[in-house]
Design a protein around this motif. Structure first.
Motif, PDB file in Angstrom:
ATOM      1  N   PRO A 100       2.013  -0.210 -12.520  1.00  0.00           N
ATOM      2  CA  PRO A 100       1.999  -1.152 -13.659  1.00  0.00           C
ATOM      3  C   PRO A 100       0.605  -1.424 -14.207  1.00  0.00           C
ATOM      4  O   PRO A 100       0.449  -1.687 -15.397  1.00  0.00           O
ATOM      5  CB  PRO A 100       2.607  -2.424 -13.066  1.00  0.00           C
ATOM      6  N   PHE A 101      -0.397  -1.416 -13.352  1.00  0.00           N
ATOM      7  CA  PHE A 101      -1.792  -1.500 -13.779  1.00  0.00           C
ATOM      8  C   PHE A 101      -2.644  -0.764 -12.767  1.00  0.00           C
ATOM      9  O   PHE A 101      -2.111  -0.150 -11.838  1.00  0.00           O
ATOM     10  CB  PHE A 101      -2.256  -2.948 -14.001  1.00  0.00           C
ATOM     11  N   ASP A 102      -3.947  -0.736 -12.965  1.00  0.00           N
ATOM     12  CA  ASP A 102      -4.829   0.111 -12.169  1.00  0.00           C
ATOM     13  C   ASP A 102      -4.597  -0.028 -10.669  1.00  0.00           C
ATOM     14  O   ASP A 102      -4.491  -1.142 -10.147  1.00  0.00           O
ATOM     15  CB  ASP A 102      -6.292  -0.228 -12.465  1.00  0.00           C
ATOM     16  N   ARG A 103      -4.564   1.107  -9.979  1.00  0.00           N
ATOM     17  CA  ARG A 103      -4.341   1.104  -8.530  1.00  0.00           C
ATOM     18  C   ARG A 103      -5.405   0.282  -7.802  1.00  0.00           C
ATOM     19  O   ARG A 103      -5.098  -0.448  -6.866  1.00  0.00           O
ATOM     20  CB  ARG A 103      -4.367   2.541  -7.998  1.00  0.00           C
ATOM     21  N   SER A 104      -6.653   0.417  -8.240  1.00  0.00           N
ATOM     22  CA  SER A 104      -7.724  -0.315  -7.562  1.00  0.00           C
ATOM     23  C   SER A 104      -7.517  -1.817  -7.682  1.00  0.00           C
ATOM     24  O   SER A 104      -7.794  -2.577  -6.736  1.00  0.00           O
ATOM     25  CB  SER A 104      -9.087   0.071  -8.140  1.00  0.00           C
ATOM     26  N   ASP A 105      -7.006  -2.272  -8.821  1.00  0.00           N
ATOM     27  CA  ASP A 105      -6.752  -3.697  -9.010  1.00  0.00           C
ATOM     28  C   ASP A 105      -5.573  -4.161  -8.149  1.00  0.00           C
ATOM     29  O   ASP A 105      -5.569  -5.286  -7.633  1.00  0.00           O
ATOM     30  CB  ASP A 105      -6.473  -4.002 -10.479  1.00  0.00           C
ATOM     31  N   ILE A 106      -4.577  -3.301  -8.004  1.00  0.00           N
ATOM     32  CA  ILE A 106      -3.444  -3.637  -7.144  1.00  0.00           C
ATOM     33  C   ILE A 106      -3.905  -3.754  -5.692  1.00  0.00           C
ATOM     34  O   ILE A 106      -3.541  -4.697  -4.966  1.00  0.00           O
ATOM     35  CB  ILE A 106      -2.321  -2.593  -7.270  1.00  0.00           C
ATOM     36  N   TYR A 107      -4.728  -2.800  -5.258  1.00  0.00           N
ATOM     37  CA  TYR A 107      -5.287  -2.863  -3.902  1.00  0.00           C
ATOM     38  C   TYR A 107      -6.099  -4.151  -3.723  1.00  0.00           C
ATOM     39  O   TYR A 107      -5.963  -4.852  -2.719  1.00  0.00           O
ATOM     40  CB  TYR A 107      -6.206  -1.658  -3.650  1.00  0.00           C
ATOM     41  N   ASN A 108      -6.951  -4.454  -4.691  1.00  0.00           N
ATOM     42  CA  ASN A 108      -7.805  -5.634  -4.587  1.00  0.00           C
ATOM     43  C   ASN A 108      -6.995  -6.921  -4.528  1.00  0.00           C
ATOM     44  O   ASN A 108      -7.316  -7.833  -3.756  1.00  0.00           O
ATOM     45  CB  ASN A 108      -8.775  -5.692  -5.768  1.00  0.00           C
TER      46      ASN A 108
ATOM     47  N   TYR B 209       0.827  -1.206   0.000  1.00  0.00           N
ATOM     48  CA  TYR B 209       0.000   0.000   0.000  1.00  0.00           C
ATOM     49  C   TYR B 209       0.866   1.262   0.000  1.00  0.00           C
ATOM     50  O   TYR B 209       0.554   2.247  -0.681  1.00  0.00           O
ATOM     51  CB  TYR B 209      -0.940  -0.001   1.202  1.00  0.00           C
ATOM     52  N   ASN B 210       1.952   1.232   0.772  1.00  0.00           N
ATOM     53  CA  ASN B 210       2.870   2.376   0.772  1.00  0.00           C
ATOM     54  C   ASN B 210       3.483   2.588  -0.613  1.00  0.00           C
ATOM     55  O   ASN B 210       3.666   3.728  -1.064  1.00  0.00           O
ATOM     56  CB  ASN B 210       3.988   2.160   1.795  1.00  0.00           C
ATOM     57  N   LYS B 211       3.802   1.482  -1.273  1.00  0.00           N
ATOM     58  CA  LYS B 211       4.383   1.558  -2.616  1.00  0.00           C
ATOM     59  C   LYS B 211       3.387   2.163  -3.592  1.00  0.00           C
ATOM     60  O   LYS B 211       3.747   3.000  -4.432  1.00  0.00           O
ATOM     61  CB  LYS B 211       4.803   0.152  -3.069  1.00  0.00           C
ATOM     62  N   ILE B 212       2.130   1.749  -3.489  1.00  0.00           N
ATOM     63  CA  ILE B 212       1.090   2.316  -4.365  1.00  0.00           C
ATOM     64  C   ILE B 212       0.987   3.824  -4.153  1.00  0.00           C
ATOM     65  O   ILE B 212       0.941   4.604  -5.113  1.00  0.00           O
ATOM     66  CB  ILE B 212      -0.277   1.667  -4.083  1.00  0.00           C
ATOM     67  N   ASN B 213       0.959   4.228  -2.893  1.00  0.00           N
ATOM     68  CA  ASN B 213       0.753   5.643  -2.574  1.00  0.00           C
ATOM     69  C   ASN B 213       1.951   6.519  -2.926  1.00  0.00           C
ATOM     70  O   ASN B 213       1.815   7.736  -3.048  1.00  0.00           O
ATOM     71  CB  ASN B 213       0.425   5.795  -1.083  1.00  0.00           C
ATOM     72  N   SER B 214       3.122   5.894  -3.097  1.00  0.00           N
ATOM     73  CA  SER B 214       4.323   6.678  -3.402  1.00  0.00           C
ATOM     74  C   SER B 214       4.751   6.558  -4.867  1.00  0.00           C
ATOM     75  O   SER B 214       5.791   7.082  -5.257  1.00  0.00           O
ATOM     76  CB  SER B 214       5.479   6.229  -2.497  1.00  0.00           C
ATOM     77  N   THR B 215       3.942   5.853  -5.661  1.00  0.00           N
ATOM     78  CA  THR B 215       4.272   5.652  -7.074  1.00  0.00           C
ATOM     79  C   THR B 215       3.324   6.466  -7.948  1.00  0.00           C
ATOM     80  O   THR B 215       2.104   6.356  -7.803  1.00  0.00           O
ATOM     81  CB  THR B 215       4.181   4.155  -7.447  1.00  0.00           C
ATOM     82  N   PHE B 216       3.890   7.241  -8.865  1.00  0.00           N
ATOM     83  CA  PHE B 216       3.074   8.126  -9.700  1.00  0.00           C
ATOM     84  C   PHE B 216       2.271   7.329 -10.731  1.00  0.00           C
ATOM     85  O   PHE B 216       1.066   7.516 -10.888  1.00  0.00           O
ATOM     86  CB  PHE B 216       3.967   9.155 -10.399  1.00  0.00           C
ATOM     87  N   ILE B 217       2.951   6.418 -11.444  1.00  0.00           N
ATOM     88  CA  ILE B 217       2.282   5.580 -12.430  1.00  0.00           C
ATOM     89  C   ILE B 217       2.545   4.121 -12.065  1.00  0.00           C
ATOM     90  O   ILE B 217       3.694   3.691 -11.996  1.00  0.00           O
ATOM     91  CB  ILE B 217       2.777   5.859 -13.864  1.00  0.00           C
TER      92      ILE B 217
END
Length: 208
Positions: A72-80, A62-70
């Protein structure tokens, strides 16, 4: 040749692979409960440690998602996907912990159908762990989610037969309640594996 406009940050795939490896270790620990003289307390404690490690992986993801601008694929899918993998571990840990806390291994034997359900989970875990390295290339994943779905159906059958066994009159009412709670956690873990596969299928379709 297909080109992707998204960055292929290997860190995200590493998080998924580590989480999936933990699930494989978790089901292996549950398999130990079928062994004669199993140290149930040790299994429960090791599952607890593994669950804490999986929580940490999810937190890092989650920290990586929040600190990455773009991503590899949709943020929501990464969270899921991250959340789904963590959910499986939560159910595995809960099942092992309840077996220990309820003292169920003091019975002559746990129901065969319960071991069959754990075996299904072990197969799901191995297939999921093997599929994670393929996620980066989004190739050859259809066989994975089809097999996970088949195993989930097999797990449902084992769960139903376990319920039939529990309510057959073979066990006293209190033992039935205890074992059903364990069975419910195992069945939820089986469903959670399918949710992970469905999430990956959604990602693959979007990225194709």
């Amino acid at each position: 040749m297909k080109f992707s406009l998204r960055p292929q940050d290997a860190a995200f795939y590493d998080f998924f692979s580590r989480a999936a490896q933990n699930l494989m270790h978790g089901t292996e620990m549950l398999m130990e409960l079928a062994l004669p003289g199993a140290d149930v307390q040790s299994v429960s404690e090791r599952l607890g440690d593994l669950e804490h490690d999986s929580d940490q992986i999810t937190h890092e993801l989650y920290n990586k998602i929040n600190s990455t601008f773009i991503t590899p694929f949709d943020r929501s899918d990464i969270y899921n996907l991250g959340s789904g993998l963590d959910d499986v571990m939560d159910h595995l840990e809960a099942a092992g912990n309840l077996v220990y806390l309820y003292g169920l291994t003091k019975l002559p034997a746990l129901p065969r159908e319960m071991h069959e359900l754990v075996d299904v989970l072990d197969q799901q875990a191995k297939i999921t762990a093997n599929a994670m390295p393929q996620l980066k290339g989004m190739k050859n994943l259809q066989e994975y989610w089809v097999e996970i779905n088949r195993l989930e159906n097999e797990g449902d059958r084992a769960y139903r037969m376990l319920l039939v066994r529990l309510f057959s009159g073979e066990y006293d009412a209190l033992t039935v309640l205890k074992m059903k709670e364990v069975a419910d956690e195992l069945e939820k873990a089986c469903d959670a594996f399918e949710h992970v596969a469905n999430t990956i299928e959604t990602i693959a379709v979007k990225e194709s």
